[in-house]
Design an enzyme around this catalytic site. Structure first.
Site: not given
Length: 390
Positions: A246-247, A250, A275, A301-302
């Protein structure tokens, strides 16, 4: 006693007539030819073998040469097992390449020690009565042994396995052999994909001083929530495998922003928000289902239920369910963990926030399922605590 009675009832069975045998072979051959999922294929093989030789139970064992182990993922009346390659009747058959016939597990002398520690001991625990046993090693197209069938209790009047049963079980293995090799290869590729995805997820998190356990926890939380929402085991497992990514975006965020201990400026926050798009663009072109799912999770997811999230301002069910699930899993773990810019929140404070944000930040149904699954989620949190890495 009940299980013994059932065995007496079904021992009226007869060996299959030739036309019945052909029907079983053709029915299962069609199913097996189209099956690539290893656990499903092994169950089909076990079912086919049991029907062909009229046994009560049939287990398919596979040989893991790398670990020098035999393993069974599915079997009739037996949980998944792993044994040393040389252990028991199956180990003997695989090591020697020879089949084993036992008419009665309680009177056989040749394998008495093995039976006493295996079948007889298990019978004492379960109340089952093992009598006849047959173990037949099977081979791949190169002639290498790749596993074995193990059949228990012949359900005909004679109650003993015969050389004809050996022929039939060997035939069952040969029908399934090519599909089994393909499934094993696919399974190996998939496991490699999972390992790569998890490692990449860890890399993304480690840049912001997160531990590898963060991605493990988010994966497990997402899995529990998916099942709680009524998704299939396959869908839940797919999300579990994909969510560690998910990240991943980054990796491209500058340290000055990613590791800043204080509040971000508006410009810095815009950089941080990117990201999600970076991760999506890294993954979106893949044809692999796991990576396609990871692209969705990285991208969404954000997003927020009320449309005030980023990067696209999606609202309600415009947000993929995988994104909605990972959102709450990620926030729960982020709030409950120490970060460079904050201390971990108390559980009650997090739960109160979720209640306040139900229908605002988070999908109301996902919040409700989160509360239902909370005991299991807390067990996962304890199991994968960052203290375990210390």
């Amino acid at each position: 006693m009940h299980e013994s009675y059932e065995l007496e009832e079904i021992r009226v069975k007869q060996d299959l007539e030739p036309q019945e045998m052909l029907r079983v072979i053709f029915d299962y051959a069609a199913k097996i030819a189209n099956e690539r999922r290893l656990d499903h294929l092994l169950m089909l093989m076990a079912d086919m073998g049991r029907e062909m030789i009229v046994s009560d139970r049939c287990t398919v064992w596979l040989l893991d040469r790398h670990k020098q182990e035999l393993y069974s993922t599915v079997a009739h009346g037996v949980p998944p097992l792993r044994l040393p390659m040389s252990a028991g009747l199956v180990g003997h058959a695989v090591t020697t390449g020879q089949p084993i016939f036992i008419d009665d597990a309680y009177t056989n002398e040749e394998f008495k020690d093995v039976l006493q520690k295996g079948a007889v001991q298990m019978d004492q625990q379960t109340g089952y009565r093992t009598k006849a046993l047959m173990v037949v090693p099977f081979r791949n197209n190169e002639g290498e042994i790749m596993g074995a069938y193990q059949a228990i209790n012949k359900l005909t009047k004679g109650e003993q396995f015969t050389p004809k049963d050996l022929d039939h079980l060997t035939l069952a293995a040969s029908y399934a052999g090519k599909s089994l090799e393909s499934a094993l290869l696919s399974n190996e590729i998939e496991e490699t994909q999972k390992e790569i995805i998890f490692t990449m997820g860890e890399i993304g998190e480690s840049r912001s001083k997160e531990t590898g356990n963060h991605v493990k926890r988010v994966a497990e939380y997402s899995y529990l929530l998916a099942l709680g929402l009524g998704m299939s085991e396959e869908e839940a497992d797919l999300l579990k495998v994909a969510s560690p990514m998910h990240d991943i975006g980054k990796v491209a965020i500058p340290d000055a922003v990613l590791k800043k201990p204080g509040k971000l400026t508006d410009d810095e926050f815009d950089v941080m928000k990117s990201h999600t798009l970076i991760g999506y663009n890294l993954l979106k072109s893949s044809k692999r289902q796991i990576l396609k799912t990871a692209a969705i999770v990285a991208h969404q997811h954000h997003e927020k239920w009320n449309g005030r999230g980023y990067p696209c301002g999606l609202q309600g069910e415009e947000i993929h369910i995988f994104g909605r699930i990972t959102a709450i899993a990620d926030v729960f773990d982020a709030l409950g963990s120490d970060r460079v810019y904050k201390k971990a929140w108390e559980l009650d404070r997090i739960l109160n926030l979720f209640k306040e944000e139900r229908g605002h930040h988070f999908d109301p149904q996902v919040v409700d399922v989160f509360m239902e699954q909370l005991p299991k989620i807390l067990k996962v949190r304890d199991q994968y605590s960052d203290l375990a890495l210390a």
